[in-house]
Design a protein around this motif. Structure first.
Motif, PDB file in Angstrom:
ATOM      1  N   PHE A   1       8.547  36.428  45.802  1.00 57.01           N
ATOM      2  CA  PHE A   1       9.355  37.343  46.598  1.00 57.01           C
ATOM      3  C   PHE A   1      10.256  36.581  47.562  1.00 57.01           C
ATOM      4  O   PHE A   1      11.455  36.875  47.693  1.00 57.01           O
TER       5      PHE A   1
ATOM      6  N   ARG B   1       3.879  36.460  46.843  1.00 51.42           N
ATOM      7  CA  ARG B   1       4.729  36.296  48.024  1.00 51.42           C
ATOM      8  C   ARG B   1       5.729  35.163  47.804  1.00 51.42           C
ATOM      9  O   ARG B   1       6.896  35.271  48.204  1.00 51.42           O
TER      10      ARG B   1
ATOM     11  N   GLN C   1       7.202  46.916  49.543  1.00 46.79           N
ATOM     12  CA  GLN C   1       6.186  46.513  50.526  1.00 46.79           C
ATOM     13  C   GLN C   1       4.758  46.705  50.029  1.00 46.79           C
ATOM     14  O   GLN C   1       4.037  45.746  49.801  1.00 46.79           O
TER      15      GLN C   1
ATOM     16  N   ASP D   1      12.598  45.933  47.498  1.00 47.70           N
ATOM     17  CA  ASP D   1      11.266  45.709  48.058  1.00 47.70           C
ATOM     18  C   ASP D   1      10.597  47.044  48.350  1.00 47.70           C
ATOM     19  O   ASP D   1      11.196  47.946  48.931  1.00 47.70           O
TER      20      ASP D   1
ATOM     21  N   ARG E   1       3.300  41.203  46.675  1.00 48.08           N
ATOM     22  CA  ARG E   1       4.306  42.118  47.229  1.00 48.08           C
ATOM     23  C   ARG E   1       4.738  43.094  46.138  1.00 48.08           C
ATOM     24  O   ARG E   1       4.972  42.716  45.002  1.00 48.08           O
TER      25      ARG E   1
ATOM     26  N   GLY F   1      10.794  37.797  54.729  1.00 51.87           N
ATOM     27  CA  GLY F   1       9.893  38.665  53.986  1.00 51.87           C
ATOM     28  C   GLY F   1       8.805  39.317  54.817  1.00 51.87           C
ATOM     29  O   GLY F   1       7.749  39.665  54.296  1.00 51.87           O
TER      30      GLY F   1
ATOM     31  N   TYR G   1      12.898  40.169  58.387  1.00 52.87           N
ATOM     32  CA  TYR G   1      13.171  40.542  57.001  1.00 52.87           C
ATOM     33  C   TYR G   1      13.680  39.349  56.193  1.00 52.87           C
ATOM     34  O   TYR G   1      13.390  39.234  54.995  1.00 52.87           O
TER      35      TYR G   1
ATOM     36  N   PHE H   1      15.406  46.277  51.164  1.00 49.68           N
ATOM     37  CA  PHE H   1      14.008  46.534  51.516  1.00 49.68           C
ATOM     38  C   PHE H   1      13.828  48.035  51.743  1.00 49.68           C
ATOM     39  O   PHE H   1      14.339  48.583  52.730  1.00 49.68           O
TER      40      PHE H   1
ATOM     41  N   VAL I   1       7.385  45.330  44.352  1.00 42.62           N
ATOM     42  CA  VAL I   1       8.843  45.383  44.221  1.00 42.62           C
ATOM     43  C   VAL I   1       9.215  46.269  43.036  1.00 42.62           C
ATOM     44  O   VAL I   1       8.431  46.441  42.098  1.00 42.62           O
TER      45      VAL I   1
END
Length: 251
Positions: free
Chosen positions: A218, A215, A199, A197, A68, A49, A46, A165, A70
């Motif tokens: 992120f 990415r 995903q 997050d 990603r 990421g 994590y 997350f 978010v």
């Protein structure tokens, strides 16, 4: 031919997220397979990421999607119907938000809840055990919607510093998972967290204000958030003020 997918032995670190399969490969965002789901490896994943996502009968698969999805907490869309639901929930003394009261029940409900268009679950028993250990270590949390003394819905998430997350949600009652998500947004706003997050891109998340970022963006966010103090994982009713205007009672 796609690049060869790295196979991880138990002690191997994850590859650089930039090495994940790209948009022209069979599974965009797939980074590696194998390895282990112990607490140290999950924290390391994590922190860069990356997250595990796989089905029954598959090896552990590690993902680092680009882009990603978010949810910037400042952009959370509180639609009129959900606003009314939250106002009623807040006013009802039989309703409350609990944090980490029963993590195992929450993740088990997420794993067993039937979902439209899905034949099974990605939260296999090995994942339940792994995230329960991560919860015991202080890095996985449940946000729970309780009504009349019963768990009506909720979600679980992973947190490292101020990096949050989102993982999965469930509801036994109408809007119970949405209430839990709104509570997580309120908690994050209260404590200065910039984004959650999500995903993967879904229409539902987009309707609530989530959007895609690269990415690289992120990972930049993650590195900054990791350096911040850990959140206080408790929910106070006053946190609803982050989403709902406070109205003083009339005489």
């Amino acid at each position: 031919m796609p690049p060869q997918l790295p196979w991880l032995e138990l002690e191997d670190p994850l590859p650089d997220p930039a090495k994940a399969w790209g948009p022209d490969d069979p599974a965009p965002g797939l980074l590696a397979a194998g390895g282990t789901l112990d607490v140290a490896h999950l924290r390391a994943a994590y922190a860069q990421g990356t997250f595990p996502w796989y089905g029954p009968g598959q090896p552990i698969l590690w993902w680092a999607p680009d882009p990603r999805m978010v949810l910037p907490v400042a952009n959370f869309r509180l639609h009129r119907s959900l606003r009314r639901t939250l106002q009623a929930f807040r006013a009802n003394t039989a309703c409350e938000i609990r944090i980490d009261h029963n993590f195992l029940e929450v993740i088990t409900a997420c794993a067993t809840k039937e979902r439209d268009g899905q034949a099974g679950t990605w939260i296999v028993p090995e994942m339940v055990e792994a995230y329960t250990r991560l919860h015991a270590a202080g890095n996985a949390h449940s946000v729970e919607t309780w009504i009349d003394g019963k768990l009506a819905g909720g979600l679980y998430c992973v947190a490292l510093g101020q990096a949050v997350f989102g993982e999965s949600m469930f509801a036994h009652a109408t809007d119970a998972s949405k209430i839990a998500l709104a509570a997580l947004v309120a908690l994050c706003r209260r404590q200065g967290v910039a984004m959650i997050d999500c995903q993967q891109n879904t229409r539902h998340l987009a309707s609530l204000g989530a959007h895609e970022i690269s990415r690289a963006q992120f990972l930049f966010h993650i590195q900054n958030a990791l350096d911040q103090p850990a959140l206080s994982w408790s929910f106070e009713p006053v946190y609803w003020n982050e989403l709902l205007p406070f109205t003083a009672p009339t005489a």
